[in-house]
Design a protein around this motif. Structure first.
Motif, short mmCIF file in Angstrom:
data_model
loop_
_atom_site.label_atom_id
_atom_site.label_comp_id
_atom_site.label_asym_id
_atom_site.label_seq_id
_atom_site.Cartn_x
_atom_site.Cartn_y
_atom_site.Cartn_z
N ARG A 160 45.04 45.42 32.60
CA ARG A 160 43.94 45.75 31.68
C ARG A 160 44.38 46.69 30.56
O ARG A 160 43.57 47.00 29.67
CB ARG A 160 42.77 46.35 32.44
N SER A 190 46.12 36.19 27.06
CA SER A 190 46.25 36.90 28.34
C SER A 190 45.17 37.97 28.50
O SER A 190 44.84 38.37 29.62
CB SER A 190 47.64 37.52 28.49
N ARG A 209 41.97 37.64 27.57
CA ARG A 209 40.63 37.05 27.66
C ARG A 209 40.03 37.05 29.07
O ARG A 209 38.84 36.83 29.23
CB ARG A 209 40.66 35.61 27.16
N ARG A 210 40.84 37.31 30.09
CA ARG A 210 40.31 37.29 31.46
C ARG A 210 39.56 38.57 31.82
O ARG A 210 38.99 38.67 32.89
CB ARG A 210 41.43 37.01 32.45
N GLU A 240 49.71 34.64 34.16
CA GLU A 240 48.89 33.65 34.85
C GLU A 240 48.89 33.91 36.36
O GLU A 240 47.86 33.82 37.01
CB GLU A 240 49.36 32.22 34.58
N ALA A 255 46.64 36.64 37.04
CA ALA A 255 45.24 36.24 36.87
C ALA A 255 44.71 35.62 38.16
O ALA A 255 43.59 35.89 38.58
CB ALA A 255 45.10 35.26 35.71
N GLU A 256 45.55 34.81 38.82
CA GLU A 256 45.13 34.20 40.09
C GLU A 256 44.91 35.27 41.14
O GLU A 256 43.93 35.25 41.88
CB GLU A 256 46.17 33.18 40.55
N GLN A 280 44.23 38.41 40.55
CA GLN A 280 43.07 39.17 40.10
C GLN A 280 41.77 38.50 40.54
O GLN A 280 40.86 39.14 41.03
CB GLN A 280 43.12 39.31 38.56
N GLU A 281 41.70 37.17 40.36
CA GLU A 281 40.50 36.43 40.76
C GLU A 281 40.28 36.52 42.26
O GLU A 281 39.16 36.72 42.72
CB GLU A 281 40.60 34.96 40.32
#
Length: 174
Positions: free
Chosen positions: A45, A118, A120-121, A160, A163-164, A166-167
């Motif tokens: 972040r 990167s 935008r998440r 990426e 991001a996975e 993080q989700e």
């Protein structure tokens, strides 16, 4: 120099009455990890600003997530030339900010700023504010507006996978 740079960023944010939202820390926020620790957020972040030599030697800035790395192949596809980072002296000369405090605000020269996908998440991110111990929390739309970004680009890799994760972490917490 540090104070001048921070002051130029505060002046920049005055247009939106947001200069009081700039956080100044007792500890360093010069690296992604230091900033994340100081603020108490995931390193991803932290919005890092990377400086490159553009066409005609004009510098360009790319703001990317803290866990993203520039992908040379993607960079070349987007810009049509090889990614060459500026030296610390060139960064200071072009942005007015020292390494560790570089941001797309209050710039010394009129530079093209691009935002990497990167970012935008996240709903909010934390870019530096011209010094090695400052940041501001902005939404993605605010970052776009306040940086006068030319547009969104896809020039980074490595995020990426984050991001996975993080989700998954977000889903586990819900």
């Amino acid at each position: 120099m540090k104070k001048v740079s921070l002051d130029s960023v505060k002046a920049h944010f005055r247009q939106w009455n947001r200069e009081q939202d700039i956080m100044e820390f007792e500890t360093s926020s010069a690296t992604v990890e230091q900033a994340a620790d100081t603020i108490g957020v995931l390193p991803a972040r932290i919005a890092k600003t990377l400086s490159f030599r553009g066409e005609d030697d004009k510098a360009i800035l790319i703001v990317a997530a803290g866990d993203a790395k520039v992908d040379n192949k993607k960079f070349r596809q987007v810009f049509g030339f090889k990614a060459r980072m500026l030296t610390p002296d060139e960064v200071l000369e072009n942005t007015g900010h020292m390494i560790g405090g570089v941001c797309p605000f209050g710039l010394k020269k009129d530079l093209d700023v691009y935002l990497d996908v990167s970012l935008r998440r996240f709903q909010t991110i934390f870019p530096a504010c011209g010094s090695t111990n400052s940041a501001i929390e902005l939404t993605i739309d605010e970052l776009y507006e306040y940086s006068s970004a030319k547009g969104w680009i896809d020039a980074c890799k490595g995020w990426e996978e984050g991001a996975e994760t993080q989700e998954k972490v977000s889903a586990d917490l819900a």
